[in-house]
Write an enzyme that holds these catalytic residues in place. Structure first.
Site, PDB file in Angstrom:
ATOM      1  CD  GLU A 264      -2.955  -1.286   2.175  1.00 50.61           C
ATOM      2  OE1 GLU A 264      -2.859  -0.479   3.126  1.00 50.61           O
ATOM      3  OE2 GLU A 264      -3.842  -2.153   2.103  1.00 50.61           O
TER       4      GLU A 264
ATOM      5  CG  ASP B 104      -5.836  -2.760   9.516  1.00 50.15           C
ATOM      6  OD1 ASP B 104      -6.229  -3.564  10.394  1.00 50.15           O
ATOM      7  OD2 ASP B 104      -5.980  -2.970   8.306  1.00 50.15           O
TER       8      ASP B 104
ATOM      9  CD  GLU C 261      -9.036  -1.410   9.320  1.00 51.37           C
ATOM     10  OE1 GLU C 261      -9.076  -2.343   8.502  1.00 51.37           O
ATOM     11  OE2 GLU C 261      -8.613  -0.264   9.027  1.00 51.37           O
TER      12      GLU C 261
ATOM     13  CE  LYS D  98     -10.654  -3.291   3.698  1.00 50.84           C
ATOM     14  NZ  LYS D  98      -9.874  -4.411   4.286  1.00 50.84           N
TER      15      LYS D  98
ATOM     16  CB  SER E  80      -3.390  -5.065  -0.016  1.00 49.26           C
ATOM     17  OG  SER E  80      -4.017  -6.322  -0.168  1.00 49.26           O
TER      18      SER E  80
ATOM     19  CE  LYS F 287      -6.832   0.655   5.861  1.00 46.15           C
ATOM     20  NZ  LYS F 287      -7.217  -0.396   6.807  1.00 46.15           N
TER      21      LYS F 287
END
Length: 454
Positions: A209, A250, A312, A364, A394, A415
């Protein structure tokens, strides 16, 4: 009324070089919408199923049977036949037809990647027909809030080949007054962090990422570097105030959890110590295994020491009781985000709301598999006063749908990676364009995005 004239899927590559699916939807007016589907590495067990080619006639096309030609065929040979001729504006009807056509709880028959690609391409074609941006088509006249970014500047876990167990260490410029300023602040921290890591003898290679992936010896060491980089950049490591930059984590603790022992293990650090890698020889007494309650206490110590504003997946996806404990204990000062716990699923979200398991949800698109169900999850969360963090995966592409989605629903948070890799930067660039388009109509809430912390 424009109708769907053609639906065409093809295989393309994502940011990891793995195949993914692209779908084009063309109307009888000649307008086309194109969508690329992302892919996750750290995935929740209850996510909608991403259909791959292992065990099919296409298995040997790509390494490990990771091709998506089966999903491509499902679009071109099954879904297209059902949807061609329908109005491109009938988003919910189209999504329901695909859900019913699949007939499984996890979209495992046709593949969530096949269904999502069509769902998003339909929305893009509809927006193009009306000659309006996607955020305006989905969100209507009220779409105006630019999201505060979570920038993943240091990667670990499943996203990097290093010794760091928590998956993402992010910065959030909570003291910024605009999206552009937030990115400017993050940019300075990112490059100062690179200098710090180099000075300490670490490489500055990046993970999936776009964040750095050094072989740090503890989570605290990582956090110390972040705090120092924030200071050197001229900002204040804090959860509020002028020029403040906070930290978000996270932990992706489902990846650390053993269902049999009911314990969490810092596996990567444990391996480095057992192999006696240089610099890790003296760490034999470091605590590596935690019960749920012990891990909650560990996070408490981090919260007390560092300017952490969001955590997270601080526990495993099956640890509903632990999530409720953590939210009750820290939810008044920290955002507790459910990702693997709820996987953008409205039904699981209902359970989380009832049990007070979290005060924020990660959104997501490919976890649930259609735009309609994603919208339902966002609406349900916002009604429960939960914050919504729209997120990338990712494995990404140049597709910028999530930038528009964050603005469409005024989620206030996004994010989407670090200050490197084009697949991440594309989303920030899209947001900068939206900020310019909205002009004085736009609103950037900064710290106010955390309305869920109380």
């Amino acid at each position: 009324m424009p109708i769907i004239e053609r639906i065409l899927a093809r295989e393309i590559l994502d940011s990891r070089g793995n195949p993914t699916i692209q779908v084009e939807v063309t109307t009888d007016y000649g307008t086309t919408g194109v969508a690329n589907v992302p892919s996750g590495a750290s995935t929740g067990s209850r996510e909608a199923l991403e259909l791959r080619d292992k065990g099919t006639k296409y298995e040997n096309n790509w390494f490990g049977g990771k091709g998506v030609m089966t999903a491509v065929d499902n679009v071109n040979e099954i879904i297209a036949l059902e949807l061609e001729g329908l109005s491109v504006f009938n988003q919910r009807e189209i999504d329901k037809i695909m859900i019913d056509l699949d007939g499984t709880a996890t979209k495992s028959k046709l593949g969530a990647n096949a269904i999502l690609g069509v769902s998003l391409a339909v929305a893009k074609a509809a927006a193009a027909e009306l000659e309006m941006p996607l955020y305006r088509y989905i969100g209507g006249a009220n779409a105006h809030v630019l999201p505060l970014p979570m920038l993943n500047v240091l990667n670990g876990g499943e996203h990097a080949s290093n010794t760091v167990d928590f998956q993402e260490f992010m910065i959030m410029p909570v003291g910024s007054k605009s999206l552009r300023q937030a990115l400017q602040m993050a940019n300075k921290v990112f490059h100062n962090l690179a200098k710090l890591l180099k000075k300490a003898g670490y490489g500055t290679q990046v993970g999936d990422e776009g964040g750095f992936a050094p072989n740090c010896k503890s989570h605290e060491e990582v956090l110390d570097y972040l705090v120092e980089a924030i200071k050197i950049a001229g900002y204040t490591p804090a959860t509020k105030g002028k020029n403040a930059i906070a930290i978000a984590l996270d932990a992706a603790c489902s990846e650390l959890y053993d269902e049999k022992t009911k314990k969490y293990t810092f596996k990567k650090l444990k391996q480095a110590i057992s192999e006696k890698r240089p610099g890790f020889e003296h760490l034999g007494d470091v605590k590596l295994e935690y019960t749920s309650d012990e891990l909650i206490e560990y996070f408490g110590k981090l919260i007390d020491k560092y300017p952490i504003i969001s955590i997270e997946d601080g526990l495993a996806e099956s640890d509903w009781e632990g999530f409720a404990k953590m939210t009750a204990k820290y939810g008044h000062k920290v955002q507790i985000v459910g990702d693997d716990l709820t996987v953008t699923n409205p039904k699981l979200l209902e359970k989380a709301i009832e049990q007070k398991s979290m005060n924020a949800i990660l959104i997501k698109l490919n976890q649930i598999g259609t735009l309609s169900e994603t919208m339902d999850a966002i609406n349900k969360a916002q009604k429960a006063n939960m914050a919504c963090v729209v997120s990338h995966r990712s494995g990404e592409t140049e597709d910028t749908t999530i930038a528009d989605l964050a603005v469409a629903f005024n989620t206030g948070q996004i994010k989407t990676g670090s200050m490197s890799r084009t697949d991440r930067i594309a989303k920030y660039n899209r947001l900068l364009v939206i900020e310019e388009e909205l002009g004085e109509q736009s609103e950037f809430e900064g710290i106010k995005a955390f309305y869920n912390i109380k």
